[in-house]
Design a protein around this motif. Sequence first.
Motif, PDB file in Angstrom:
ATOM      1  N   VAL A  24       0.837  -1.200   0.000  1.00 18.73           N
ATOM      2  CA  VAL A  24       0.000   0.000   0.000  1.00 18.73           C
ATOM      3  C   VAL A  24       0.876   1.255   0.000  1.00 18.73           C
ATOM      4  O   VAL A  24       0.653   2.207  -0.764  1.00 18.73           O
ATOM      5  N   VAL A  25       1.905   1.266   0.877  1.00 15.56           N
ATOM      6  CA  VAL A  25       2.763   2.443   0.968  1.00 15.56           C
ATOM      7  C   VAL A  25       3.510   2.673  -0.354  1.00 15.56           C
ATOM      8  O   VAL A  25       3.639   3.813  -0.822  1.00 15.56           O
ATOM      9  N   SER A  26       4.003   1.601  -0.979  1.00 14.22           N
ATOM     10  CA  SER A  26       4.729   1.755  -2.242  1.00 14.22           C
ATOM     11  C   SER A  26       3.833   2.311  -3.333  1.00 14.22           C
ATOM     12  O   SER A  26       4.229   3.220  -4.080  1.00 14.22           O
ATOM     13  N   LEU A  27       2.596   1.781  -3.427  1.00 12.91           N
ATOM     14  CA  LEU A  27       1.686   2.268  -4.463  1.00 12.91           C
ATOM     15  C   LEU A  27       1.324   3.733  -4.241  1.00 12.91           C
ATOM     16  O   LEU A  27       1.348   4.553  -5.165  1.00 12.91           O
ATOM     17  N   VAL A  28       1.007   4.058  -2.973  1.00 10.54           N
ATOM     18  CA  VAL A  28       0.661   5.452  -2.661  1.00 10.54           C
ATOM     19  C   VAL A  28       1.853   6.368  -2.920  1.00 10.54           C
ATOM     20  O   VAL A  28       1.721   7.449  -3.511  1.00 10.54           O
ATOM     21  N   GLY A  29       3.053   5.944  -2.463  1.00  8.21           N
ATOM     22  CA  GLY A  29       4.235   6.773  -2.672  1.00  8.21           C
ATOM     23  C   GLY A  29       4.537   6.984  -4.142  1.00  8.21           C
ATOM     24  O   GLY A  29       4.912   8.088  -4.565  1.00  8.21           O
ATOM     25  N   LEU A  30       4.398   5.943  -4.959  1.00  9.15           N
ATOM     26  CA  LEU A  30       4.668   6.060  -6.386  1.00  9.15           C
ATOM     27  C   LEU A  30       3.716   7.053  -7.042  1.00  9.15           C
ATOM     28  O   LEU A  30       4.129   7.910  -7.830  1.00  9.15           O
ATOM     29  N   VAL A  31       2.417   6.942  -6.723  1.00  9.19           N
ATOM     30  CA  VAL A  31       1.438   7.841  -7.331  1.00  9.19           C
ATOM     31  C   VAL A  31       1.715   9.285  -6.925  1.00  9.19           C
ATOM     32  O   VAL A  31       1.727  10.208  -7.756  1.00  9.19           O
ATOM     33  N   VAL A  32       1.959   9.493  -5.615  1.00 12.11           N
ATOM     34  CA  VAL A  32       2.204  10.853  -5.136  1.00 12.11           C
ATOM     35  C   VAL A  32       3.493  11.411  -5.758  1.00 12.11           C
ATOM     36  O   VAL A  32       3.546  12.575  -6.166  1.00 12.11           O
ATOM     37  N   PHE A  33       4.531  10.563  -5.851  1.00 10.61           N
ATOM     38  CA  PHE A  33       5.788  11.031  -6.425  1.00 10.61           C
ATOM     39  C   PHE A  33       5.629  11.440  -7.887  1.00 10.61           C
ATOM     40  O   PHE A  33       6.105  12.487  -8.308  1.00 10.61           O
ATOM     41  N   VAL A  34       4.943  10.592  -8.663  1.00 12.37           N
ATOM     42  CA  VAL A  34       4.749  10.906 -10.087  1.00 12.37           C
ATOM     43  C   VAL A  34       3.963  12.196 -10.244  1.00 12.37           C
ATOM     44  O   VAL A  34       4.316  13.077 -11.035  1.00 12.37           O
ATOM     45  N   LEU A  35       2.856  12.345  -9.468  1.00 13.32           N
ATOM     46  CA  LEU A  35       2.046  13.556  -9.584  1.00 13.32           C
ATOM     47  C   LEU A  35       2.835  14.786  -9.139  1.00 13.32           C
ATOM     48  O   LEU A  35       2.740  15.863  -9.753  1.00 13.32           O
TER      49      LEU A  35
ATOM     50  N   MET B  86      -5.939   9.552  -2.479  1.00 12.76           N
ATOM     51  CA  MET B  86      -7.091   8.774  -2.010  1.00 12.76           C
ATOM     52  C   MET B  86      -7.327   7.544  -2.883  1.00 12.76           C
ATOM     53  O   MET B  86      -7.569   6.436  -2.374  1.00 12.76           O
ATOM     54  N   VAL B  87      -7.231   7.723  -4.205  1.00  4.69           N
ATOM     55  CA  VAL B  87      -7.443   6.586  -5.105  1.00  4.69           C
ATOM     56  C   VAL B  87      -6.355   5.540  -4.897  1.00  4.69           C
ATOM     57  O   VAL B  87      -6.626   4.332  -4.878  1.00  4.69           O
ATOM     58  N   ALA B  88      -5.101   5.960  -4.722  1.00  2.00           N
ATOM     59  CA  ALA B  88      -4.007   5.009  -4.524  1.00  2.00           C
ATOM     60  C   ALA B  88      -4.179   4.211  -3.232  1.00  2.00           C
ATOM     61  O   ALA B  88      -3.929   3.007  -3.189  1.00  2.00           O
ATOM     62  N   ILE B  89      -4.619   4.883  -2.155  1.00  2.00           N
ATOM     63  CA  ILE B  89      -4.820   4.172  -0.879  1.00  2.00           C
ATOM     64  C   ILE B  89      -5.918   3.126  -1.023  1.00  2.00           C
ATOM     65  O   ILE B  89      -5.778   1.977  -0.579  1.00  2.00           O
ATOM     66  N   LEU B  90      -7.014   3.497  -1.674  1.00  2.00           N
ATOM     67  CA  LEU B  90      -8.131   2.563  -1.840  1.00  2.00           C
ATOM     68  C   LEU B  90      -7.723   1.379  -2.707  1.00  2.00           C
ATOM     69  O   LEU B  90      -7.972   0.213  -2.347  1.00  2.00           O
ATOM     70  N   ALA B  91      -7.076   1.631  -3.847  1.00  2.00           N
ATOM     71  CA  ALA B  91      -6.680   0.547  -4.737  1.00  2.00           C
ATOM     72  C   ALA B  91      -5.636  -0.349  -4.077  1.00  2.00           C
ATOM     73  O   ALA B  91      -5.688  -1.575  -4.198  1.00  2.00           O
ATOM     74  N   GLY B  92      -4.643   0.256  -3.367  1.00  2.00           N
ATOM     75  CA  GLY B  92      -3.618  -0.542  -2.712  1.00  2.00           C
ATOM     76  C   GLY B  92      -4.202  -1.451  -1.635  1.00  2.00           C
ATOM     77  O   GLY B  92      -3.793  -2.598  -1.473  1.00  2.00           O
ATOM     78  N   THR B  93      -5.198  -0.943  -0.889  1.00  2.00           N
ATOM     79  CA  THR B  93      -5.816  -1.762   0.162  1.00  2.00           C
ATOM     80  C   THR B  93      -6.543  -2.961  -0.430  1.00  2.00           C
ATOM     81  O   THR B  93      -6.415  -4.104   0.042  1.00  2.00           O
TER      82      THR B  93
END
Length: 815
Positions: free
Chosen positions: A20-31, A293-300
């Motif tokens: 979850v943390v990796s997916l959220v971090g990747l999305v936030v970093f790219v944006l 928010m979308v990354a947290i939901l999808a990662g979970t």
Amino acid sequence: MAGEKGKIRFLREGLFAKYVVSLVGLVVFVLAVNGAMETWISYRATTTTLTDGLEDKAQAVSRRMEQSISELERQISWVTTASRDTLEKRRADYTQLLQQVAVVSQLFQLNGDGREVLRVSRQSTTTGSNADLARDIRFTDAVARGVSYAPAWFTDQTPYMSISVAHSGFNAGVTVAEIDLSFLSDFLSDSQLGKAAFGYVVDARGRVLAASSKGPDVGKDLSKLPQVAAAIAPGREPDTFGTDFNGHSVLTAASTVPKLGWSVLFEQPTAQALTPIRDQLVRIALLIGVGLMVAILAGTLLARRMIIPITALRNGAHKLGEGDFSHRIDVHTSDELEELAGQFNRMAGQLQETYTDLETKVEERTRDLAQSNNELKVLEEVGRAVAASLDLNAVLPTIAARALEISHADAVLIYDYDAETRRFNMIEAGGIDKSADGAHLSIDETETVLSYAARTGEPIAVPDLDHAAERPLRDVAINAGFHSVLVVPLVDQQGTLGALVVLRRSSGAFEGSLTGLMRTFANQAVLAMRNARLFTEVDHKSHALETANETVRAQADKLTQQTEQLKDWNKSLEERVETQLGEIERIRKLERFLAPQVAQLIASSDSPEGLLTSQRREVTVVFCDLRGFTAFTEATEPEEAMNVLREYHAALGKLIFKYEGTLDKYAGDGVMILFNAPIQFEDHTQRAVKMAVEMRDTIGPLTERWRNRGHSLGFGIGIALGYATLGQVGFEQRLEYAAIGSVTNLASRLCSEAKADQIVVSRRVYGIVEHSVEARALDDLQLKGFNHPVLAMEILSWREGEENAVDATAARASG
């Protein structure tokens, strides 16, 4: 219960949290990176576009202002023509100009002596005030340059400037026009600047001359603002950002009006200019929030689907680690986890088979070790044979016999390669009769398996000759009953030595271990063959050494002859050196009659004619002589006259060399010195004037000594600046470097006009050294050979601060 605790720990500390943390971090970093790049690009584009637009407007306004001032200058110059020869005509022209040009507030005329003779304004006319403005910069600059622009001044917060135009004709006077600069605000209207921007014009001291409606007050001093300080500083690049007169940050662009020294500045508040950037940052922040928010939901959701199969894999791996190889992991996810479970299951089956086959493999390994031990014994025997003898007839049979024994082959052949005939010749064989005739005894290297193995340096195995490609000797081997062959090349770093051939009557592949073992035998054969060849080469070289010794003796005799030749060459060299020393002495004598710079150029150049060819250049000419010298020579003994001249020339010569002038000629007491030829200096005029001042100060004490001896002599100097033709004059046996032109005549005439202890220079010379000397004006001189009066100045002294500057420049030039 234990399984539930493990599941909770896995959720908190295991793959779930990392996923979850990796997916959220990747999305936030790219944006964030994308937003930062877009913001930076937009910021650069916005600031560049705005500053370019402001700069274009500032340049357009500065050009229009310069055109307006040039038009005013043209209109003012109309009233300065020589046709207005009476005061009444000049007053009428002044009145007409005031009516036609509204920005001109008043005009007044100064005569050739700088005194006011006429003043006309919109309210009154004044004549004959006779006010002395001879030292006013408006008068002096106009006389020197023709047109003068005085610095702006303010009267009741209204900016004014004056334009001075010299009248045509000699000493005709100057017309001065005072200009009301309020019209400059017309160039800074809001329609040209836009809603947010404002502009203003400052003079060279940073005072506001005109401004738009949103700009600073006229007359305000803005020299402390960074963008204004950069605009008025010479040689400094304008600033893009600055602070306005209210202390707010602004984007700024500047353009200069070169003729007047003014600067036009256009500015726009940074807060208004960067509004689109702030809006873009808000949009990027909202986008990052939604993406988070979308990354947290999808990662979970994705992580929860991975818990069950991963738990099954972990339990299955634990049982395999305990030795339960019959356990199988049951996962059906149709993805990489199911494939991983299958690999675990296959690994368990392989481990079961490994335990079953382990005893069989141990037995096979024992047999292999016994075989290896036997091979080592055979290799040891072959190594002893190679080390014990250099005779190939004793070593090669041992290698062939032991290779045949250990390979279990039917025949082993050893070939030697003859590089001259390009053939492989059999020199040893085992398993066949080597005395029997056949094509196998000597094989040409062309398109054979032996040559191919030698080129590649690798063994070649043919497991079935019946199905091999057509090659020479294939039929020979098959007819002899052999059906498989292994060829090992005998090569080293120096080249090909031959080949080791292993033949078997049965077909089948050769094992890798056998191929490696045969390579070892081949290396032993290479060592034996190379040692034998080396022994042969040493024997041949010993005979060659004896021959070389005889050659050395012959060379020694030849060297003795060459030594005698070298003595003759040395004698010739001494004669050439003596000739060169004579040439150097000739150049030293030449320096006594020519200027040192010219003599040095001739001495150091391979082609002096190329250095002294005719050319035209600006030079400073100094001409000096003694007052009363002709009468002195008529009334004085020649010996005394020569003593005076020697003292006089010695004093001048030191100063000429000090300031690096070129001594053109002596003519009795007359001396002519050139500066800027043939050696060029940027400060040649300053050097000439400084030298003249020091000459006067040096010759002064000499004239006192001469006066004590009863000789009444004075010293005068003339200096002129202009272009002259430089080059060689004279005839073939006697050439001199000289300058020809009116500038030399002018210097001579100025020297003739100079009184005792007086330095007279032309106005061009004075214009260059004006800030470095104390001087006074002389009456216009009527000189022989010149149609018009010549303006001249007397140099009184050289200022002390400028003296150090000139000496430093001379030191740098000489260094």
